[in-house]
Design a protein around this motif. Sequence first.
Motif, PDB file in Angstrom:
ATOM      1  N   UNK A  21      69.619  -1.311 -55.385  1.00 48.73           N
ATOM      2  CA  UNK A  21      68.346  -1.957 -55.077  1.00 48.73           C
ATOM      3  C   UNK A  21      68.448  -3.479 -55.087  1.00 48.73           C
ATOM      4  N   UNK A  22      67.653  -4.090 -54.218  1.00 45.64           N
ATOM      5  CA  UNK A  22      67.561  -5.545 -54.128  1.00 45.64           C
ATOM      6  C   UNK A  22      66.093  -5.963 -54.228  1.00 45.64           C
ATOM      7  N   UNK A  23      65.875  -7.188 -54.674  1.00 46.22           N
ATOM      8  CA  UNK A  23      64.503  -7.689 -54.797  1.00 46.22           C
ATOM      9  C   UNK A  23      63.889  -7.923 -53.423  1.00 46.22           C
ATOM     10  N   UNK A  24      62.647  -7.492 -53.272  1.00 43.85           N
ATOM     11  CA  UNK A  24      61.899  -7.674 -52.024  1.00 43.85           C
ATOM     12  C   UNK A  24      60.563  -8.323 -52.361  1.00 43.85           C
ATOM     13  N   UNK A  25      60.251  -9.442 -51.697  1.00 47.39           N
ATOM     14  CA  UNK A  25      58.981 -10.103 -52.009  1.00 47.39           C
ATOM     15  C   UNK A  25      57.867  -9.646 -51.073  1.00 47.39           C
ATOM     16  N   UNK A  26      56.632  -9.772 -51.571  1.00 43.21           N
ATOM     17  CA  UNK A  26      55.437  -9.422 -50.796  1.00 43.21           C
ATOM     18  C   UNK A  26      54.482 -10.616 -50.755  1.00 43.21           C
ATOM     19  N   UNK A  27      55.067 -11.809 -50.797  1.00 41.89           N
ATOM     20  CA  UNK A  27      54.269 -13.036 -50.843  1.00 41.89           C
ATOM     21  C   UNK A  27      53.384 -13.163 -49.610  1.00 41.89           C
ATOM     22  N   UNK A  28      53.981 -12.967 -48.448  1.00 39.82           N
ATOM     23  CA  UNK A  28      53.232 -13.146 -47.200  1.00 39.82           C
ATOM     24  C   UNK A  28      52.052 -12.182 -47.108  1.00 39.82           C
ATOM     25  N   UNK A  29      52.294 -10.916 -47.475  1.00 39.43           N
ATOM     26  CA  UNK A  29      51.210  -9.936 -47.410  1.00 39.43           C
ATOM     27  C   UNK A  29      50.057 -10.312 -48.334  1.00 39.43           C
TER      28      UNK A  29
END
Length: 243
Positions: free
Chosen positions: A84-92
């Motif tokens: 697993x890798x970190x995934x951001x949801x900043x834009x959403x």
Amino acid sequence: MAERRCPVCGGELVTVYKTFEVDGKDKVENVPVIMCPKCNISLVNTDLLINITERSKLENKDEILEELKEAKTDEEIRNVLEQYKAQNHIREILNEKKLSYHWLAYILGVSSNYIRDIATNNRSIRIKTALKIAYALGVNISELYTLEKENKNTDRALVCICKITEDDKKLKEELKRLNVKIYIEDVLKEKGLQKIQLARRLGIAKASLYKILNITKENMQIETGLKIAYALGVDINRIFTLE
């Protein structure tokens, strides 16, 4: 708050609620779409809004948690975490709150390009920065960042136009006073775990873990922080806070 003016003609914007089909079958109702009646254009990518709606439906359905349930040994936990890798949801989240890169950049005291680079390129950031972004947006850090097997496409622009308010100025000053507090060692004691066990679960040497916990802790990357939380079986907010 977002200034409700069309960036094309300067006219007033309105919010309409539409129904969309997802994958040609499931319907997503009451999706808010910001429109300019004069230009007759949508100012928010409707696909993005569907993704946001779908993401909210999947809340608490954490794939990595399901895999970790089957992991019994430190080595098995490490093997899961390595996938697993970190995934951001900043834009959403910015779009949900009708905020812009410029607004978030102002609050954090950084450039808009820096925020855009983080959000669209899934650039790795320090746990301190991630905590401050979450605090500024009023969300849990586990909503802002998740661990995913595959990074999703985040190359979509924001369209919101924001006006800086007095409350925003106060928030900016408040963030300057907050520092990261780390409670990893407390959780280790609660769980009856040794540092060497955590190091094994992370796939690193004990000396590297010591460095993370005692020397470079404020510079820890968000992905490392997330993996430590999962390795310990706690929410990330249990081991990292802003105080």
